[in-house]
Write a protein that holds these residues in place. Structure first.
Motif, mmCIF file in Angstrom:
data_model
loop_
_atom_site.group_PDB
_atom_site.id
_atom_site.type_symbol
_atom_site.label_atom_id
_atom_site.label_comp_id
_atom_site.label_asym_id
_atom_site.label_seq_id
_atom_site.Cartn_x
_atom_site.Cartn_y
_atom_site.Cartn_z
ATOM 1 N N LEU A 3 39.730 31.749 34.736
ATOM 2 C CA LEU A 3 40.191 33.048 34.212
ATOM 3 C C LEU A 3 40.358 34.083 35.316
ATOM 4 C CD1 LEU A 3 38.624 34.059 30.803
ATOM 5 C CD2 LEU A 3 40.713 34.971 31.818
ATOM 6 N N GLN A 4 39.310 34.117 36.174
ATOM 7 C CA GLN A 4 39.337 35.125 37.237
ATOM 8 C C GLN A 4 40.460 34.847 38.240
ATOM 9 O OE1 GLN A 4 35.480 35.523 39.011
ATOM 10 N NE2 GLN A 4 35.443 37.711 38.600
ATOM 11 N N SER A 8 43.670 37.190 39.207
ATOM 12 C CA SER A 8 44.012 37.652 40.554
ATOM 13 C C SER A 8 45.390 37.118 40.968
ATOM 14 C CB SER A 8 42.925 37.276 41.564
ATOM 15 O OG SER A 8 43.154 36.005 42.084
ATOM 16 N N TYR A 9 45.778 35.949 40.427
ATOM 17 C CA TYR A 9 47.118 35.415 40.701
ATOM 18 C C TYR A 9 48.183 36.341 40.109
ATOM 19 C CZ TYR A 9 51.068 32.149 40.443
ATOM 20 O OH TYR A 9 52.302 31.563 40.538
ATOM 21 N N MET A 10 47.927 36.793 38.877
ATOM 22 C CA MET A 10 48.864 37.715 38.222
ATOM 23 C C MET A 10 49.000 39.009 39.015
ATOM 24 S SD MET A 10 50.105 36.303 35.582
ATOM 25 C CE MET A 10 50.817 37.645 34.640
ATOM 26 N N LEU A 11 47.854 39.496 39.480
ATOM 27 C CA LEU A 11 47.842 40.738 40.241
ATOM 28 C C LEU A 11 48.667 40.566 41.514
ATOM 29 C CD1 LEU A 11 46.410 43.466 39.855
ATOM 30 C CD2 LEU A 11 44.754 42.732 41.567
ATOM 31 N N ASP A 12 48.490 39.382 42.101
ATOM 32 C CA ASP A 12 49.224 39.049 43.298
ATOM 33 C C ASP A 12 50.739 39.115 43.068
ATOM 34 O OD1 ASP A 12 48.019 38.320 45.712
ATOM 35 O OD2 ASP A 12 49.201 36.454 45.658
ATOM 36 N N ILE A 13 51.161 38.509 41.972
ATOM 37 C CA ILE A 13 52.587 38.522 41.644
ATOM 38 C C ILE A 13 53.062 39.958 41.476
ATOM 39 C CG2 ILE A 13 54.290 37.994 39.852
ATOM 40 C CD1 ILE A 13 53.005 35.426 39.345
ATOM 41 N N GLN A 14 52.264 40.727 40.749
ATOM 42 C CA GLN A 14 52.641 42.115 40.483
ATOM 43 C C GLN A 14 52.781 42.900 41.792
ATOM 44 O OE1 GLN A 14 49.900 44.000 37.863
ATOM 45 N NE2 GLN A 14 51.326 45.617 37.332
#
Ligand code: ADP
Ligand code: NI
Length: 229
Positions: A3-4, A8-14
């Motif tokens: 989950l974590q 952080s992967y999503m945040l990275d993409i953003q």
């Protein structure tokens, strides 16, 4: 992916997407810095804002819409002479800035197919294309649209109005671009047709209001022209 890690992967993409958007803003500002034909940076900024609003309403891919909106005028043969060359440059820019191959191809497709060019082109293939095209078309009508027509005509050295020059009905792309045109005729050759060509519900709603405003403007224009108002 846990989950974590997922978060952080999503945040990275953003973060990556935001960096690409910032870079695109800079790139476009430099390229359009000297435009006085109504295709300046503020046109891009307005199209971007409308594209974002429509993309959210339509649940389209916001990143693709925003980037396509920002870059959409950089392959315009009116502004840069050669559409193919412009598209190649956009493709290279996207690749250099780490935009995925699929997204880059999608954005280039939108840019190469969205232009009005006399009005005889097929509908946009994707939702994102329909969103960006609506955003661009909204900026051609209403109060802002009215100001852009006169700016464009002035930049081309064409008259505001000449009652002896009739609006053309159907046109080829070459005729559409050719010089024998007036600002007032452009309303009939393009701008008044746009409300029927909108793709999205939101676009149609706004186009309706802006259309009425142009009708009102033209009516007054002709009355004043004849000394009747
Ligand atoms: P597209 O790129 O969708 O074919 P254009 O770039 O031709 O559209 O038009 C963008 C805007 O530039 C128009 O909405 C209008 O304001 C202005 N414009 C384009 N052609 C003319 C023209 N012949 N006379 C006056 N304004 C024009
Ligand atoms: Ni545009």
């Amino acid at each position: 992916m846990g989950l974590q890690e997922g978060a952080s992967y999503m945040l990275d993409i953003q973060e990556r997407q935001e960096a690409i958007i910032r870079a695109a803003e800079q790139y476009v500002q430099e390229k359009l810095a000297s435009d006085f034909s109504g295709h300046d940076w503020w046109h891009i900024e307005r199209v971007r804002a409308s594209a974002l609003t429509i993309a959210k309403e339509e649940q389209a891919d916001v990143f693709v819409c925003e980037l396509a909106a920002l870059l959409h005028d950089l392959a315009d043969e009116k502004l840069f002479g050669d559409e193919e060359q412009g598209l190649r440059e956009i493709g290279e820019w996207l690749e250099r800035h780490g935009v995925s191959e699929d997204e880059a191809a999608h954005i280039c497709e939108i840019i190469s197919t969205m232009s009005f060019k006399g009005g005889s082109r097929p509908p946009m293939r994707t939702l994102e294309g329909r969103v960006v095209q609506d955003a661009d078309r909204l900026d051609a009508i209403g109060a802002v649209g009215i100001s852009r027509v006169f700016a464009y005509s002035g930049a081309k050295g064409r008259p505001v109005h000449d009652p002896n020059v009739r609006p053309r009905e159907a046109m080829t792309q070459a005729e559409y671009r050719s010089g024998n045109d007036t600002a007032i005729n452009h309303f009939h050759e393009k701008l008044l047709k746009l409300k029927h060509l909108m793709n999205t519900a939101y676009g149609r709603r706004l186009a309706e209001e802006r259309h009425q405003f142009m009708e009102l403007f033209l009516e007054r224009f002709h009355r004043e022209w004849q000394g009747q108002a």
